[in-house]
Design a protein around this motif. Structure first.
Motif, PDB file in Angstrom:
ATOM      1  N   LEU A  70       0.838  -1.205   0.000  1.00 28.87           N
ATOM      2  CA  LEU A  70       0.000   0.000   0.000  1.00 28.87           C
ATOM      3  C   LEU A  70       0.872   1.254   0.000  1.00 28.87           C
ATOM      4  O   LEU A  70       0.535   2.248  -0.658  1.00 28.87           O
ATOM      5  CB  LEU A  70      -0.953   0.002   1.201  1.00 28.87           C
ATOM      6  CG  LEU A  70      -1.989  -1.119   1.223  1.00 28.87           C
ATOM      7  CD1 LEU A  70      -2.837  -1.033   2.487  1.00 28.87           C
ATOM      8  CD2 LEU A  70      -2.864  -1.099  -0.024  1.00 28.87           C
ATOM      9  N   GLN A  71       2.000   1.204   0.705  1.00 29.38           N
ATOM     10  CA  GLN A  71       2.918   2.341   0.692  1.00 29.38           C
ATOM     11  C   GLN A  71       3.537   2.518  -0.695  1.00 29.38           C
ATOM     12  O   GLN A  71       3.716   3.649  -1.162  1.00 29.38           O
ATOM     13  CB  GLN A  71       3.996   2.164   1.762  1.00 29.38           C
ATOM     14  CG  GLN A  71       3.442   2.270   3.171  1.00 29.38           C
ATOM     15  CD  GLN A  71       4.522   2.124   4.213  1.00 29.38           C
ATOM     16  OE1 GLN A  71       5.564   2.775   4.133  1.00 29.38           O
ATOM     17  NE2 GLN A  71       4.290   1.269   5.193  1.00 29.38           N
ATOM     18  N   VAL A  72       3.847   1.408  -1.358  1.00 28.24           N
ATOM     19  CA  VAL A  72       4.351   1.480  -2.738  1.00 28.24           C
ATOM     20  C   VAL A  72       3.289   2.127  -3.624  1.00 28.24           C
ATOM     21  O   VAL A  72       3.589   3.027  -4.420  1.00 28.24           O
ATOM     22  CB  VAL A  72       4.731   0.074  -3.268  1.00 28.24           C
ATOM     23  CG1 VAL A  72       5.018   0.111  -4.767  1.00 28.24           C
ATOM     24  CG2 VAL A  72       5.922  -0.487  -2.505  1.00 28.24           C
ATOM     25  N   LEU A  73       2.047   1.694  -3.475  1.00 34.00           N
ATOM     26  CA  LEU A  73       0.945   2.260  -4.263  1.00 34.00           C
ATOM     27  C   LEU A  73       0.810   3.765  -4.049  1.00 34.00           C
ATOM     28  O   LEU A  73       0.636   4.526  -4.999  1.00 34.00           O
ATOM     29  CB  LEU A  73      -0.380   1.614  -3.839  1.00 34.00           C
ATOM     30  CG  LEU A  73      -0.805   0.368  -4.550  1.00 34.00           C
ATOM     31  CD1 LEU A  73      -1.977  -0.264  -3.811  1.00 34.00           C
ATOM     32  CD2 LEU A  73      -1.202   0.680  -5.960  1.00 34.00           C
ATOM     33  N   ALA A  74       0.840   4.188  -2.795  1.00 30.79           N
ATOM     34  CA  ALA A  74       0.669   5.600  -2.475  1.00 30.79           C
ATOM     35  C   ALA A  74       1.762   6.443  -3.121  1.00 30.79           C
ATOM     36  O   ALA A  74       1.470   7.473  -3.746  1.00 30.79           O
ATOM     37  CB  ALA A  74       0.653   5.799  -0.958  1.00 30.79           C
ATOM     38  N   LEU A  75       3.011   6.020  -3.003  1.00 32.14           N
ATOM     39  CA  LEU A  75       4.106   6.798  -3.576  1.00 32.14           C
ATOM     40  C   LEU A  75       4.090   6.731  -5.102  1.00 32.14           C
ATOM     41  O   LEU A  75       4.342   7.736  -5.767  1.00 32.14           O
ATOM     42  CB  LEU A  75       5.451   6.335  -3.024  1.00 32.14           C
ATOM     43  CG  LEU A  75       6.607   7.305  -3.265  1.00 32.14           C
ATOM     44  CD1 LEU A  75       6.319   8.674  -2.648  1.00 32.14           C
ATOM     45  CD2 LEU A  75       7.899   6.746  -2.709  1.00 32.14           C
ATOM     46  N   ALA A  76       3.768   5.577  -5.657  1.00 29.06           N
ATOM     47  CA  ALA A  76       3.659   5.479  -7.123  1.00 29.06           C
ATOM     48  C   ALA A  76       2.585   6.432  -7.634  1.00 29.06           C
ATOM     49  O   ALA A  76       2.767   7.083  -8.667  1.00 29.06           O
ATOM     50  CB  ALA A  76       3.349   4.042  -7.538  1.00 29.06           C
ATOM     51  N   GLY A  77       1.480   6.531  -6.908  1.00 26.41           N
ATOM     52  CA  GLY A  77       0.409   7.443  -7.311  1.00 26.41           C
ATOM     53  C   GLY A  77       0.843   8.891  -7.336  1.00 26.41           C
ATOM     54  O   GLY A  77       0.380   9.677  -8.160  1.00 26.41           O
ATOM     55  N   MET A  78       1.742   9.253  -6.430  1.00 28.29           N
ATOM     56  CA  MET A  78       2.233  10.638  -6.380  1.00 28.29           C
ATOM     57  C   MET A  78       3.344  10.891  -7.394  1.00 28.29           C
ATOM     58  O   MET A  78       3.375  11.933  -8.039  1.00 28.29           O
ATOM     59  CB  MET A  78       2.741  10.974  -4.976  1.00 28.29           C
ATOM     60  CG  MET A  78       1.633  11.058  -3.953  1.00 28.29           C
ATOM     61  SD  MET A  78       2.211  11.642  -2.339  1.00 28.29           S
ATOM     62  CE  MET A  78       3.213  10.257  -1.804  1.00 28.29           C
ATOM     63  N   LEU A  79       4.269   9.946  -7.524  1.00 25.76           N
ATOM     64  CA  LEU A  79       5.476  10.195  -8.313  1.00 25.76           C
ATOM     65  C   LEU A  79       5.438   9.619  -9.725  1.00 25.76           C
ATOM     66  O   LEU A  79       6.198  10.048 -10.581  1.00 25.76           O
ATOM     67  CB  LEU A  79       6.703   9.661  -7.565  1.00 25.76           C
ATOM     68  CG  LEU A  79       6.944  10.298  -6.191  1.00 25.76           C
ATOM     69  CD1 LEU A  79       8.158   9.668  -5.521  1.00 25.76           C
ATOM     70  CD2 LEU A  79       7.105  11.807  -6.302  1.00 25.76           C
TER      71      LEU A  79
END
Length: 137
Positions: A70-79
């Motif tokens: 989920l943390q990977v998803l969140a950062l991928a969504g931003m960057l």
């Protein structure tokens, strides 16, 4: 000659189980792609901070962390907001599915996943794989 000038698709594989990570890297390690991989969350987050990706495959649980994917998803969504993100999990409960969806995962796939299914999803964003390597006109 235009092949060398063609934009390469960037793929990130985030999976703590080496055998699965190796198979996924091999699936996308074809002409036209640049493939990166990460075993654990800190490495995955660093990759996301330093490069934009077109396609991300992440395990939901990383190194015992229930929310690592989920943390990977969140950062991928931003960057890498234009990236297609696939979540792989052996724990497909509704709360994980809903959280993944809220964070932008377009596909939530239960392990074991057929490689052809992952390749089909990748093809929808023009990411090549060993199943569909090159040369689609």
């Amino acid at each position: 000659m235009s092949e060398s000038l063609e934009y390469k698709k960037s793929v990130l594989i985030v999976e703590d189980e080496q055998s699965i990570r190796d198979v996924l890297v091999e699936l996308f390690d074809v002409e036209g792609n640049v493939v990166s991989s990460a075993e654990l969350l800190p490495e995955a987050l660093e990759r996301l901070r330093t490069q934009r990706f077109d396609f991300v495959v992440t395990d939901l649980r990383l190194g015992g962390k229930r929310d690592g994917g989920l943390q990977v998803l969140a950062l991928a969504g931003m960057l890498s907001p234009d990236a297609m993100v696939l979540v792989l999990t052996a724990f497909p409960d509704d709360s994980n599915r809903q959280a993944s969806s809220r964070l932008g995962a377009l596909h939530f796939l239960e392990k074991p996943v057929d490689l052809a299914t992952i390749a089909q999803h990748a093809a929808t964003v023009d990411v090549r794989s060993a199943f569909a390597p090159a040369g689609r006109a």
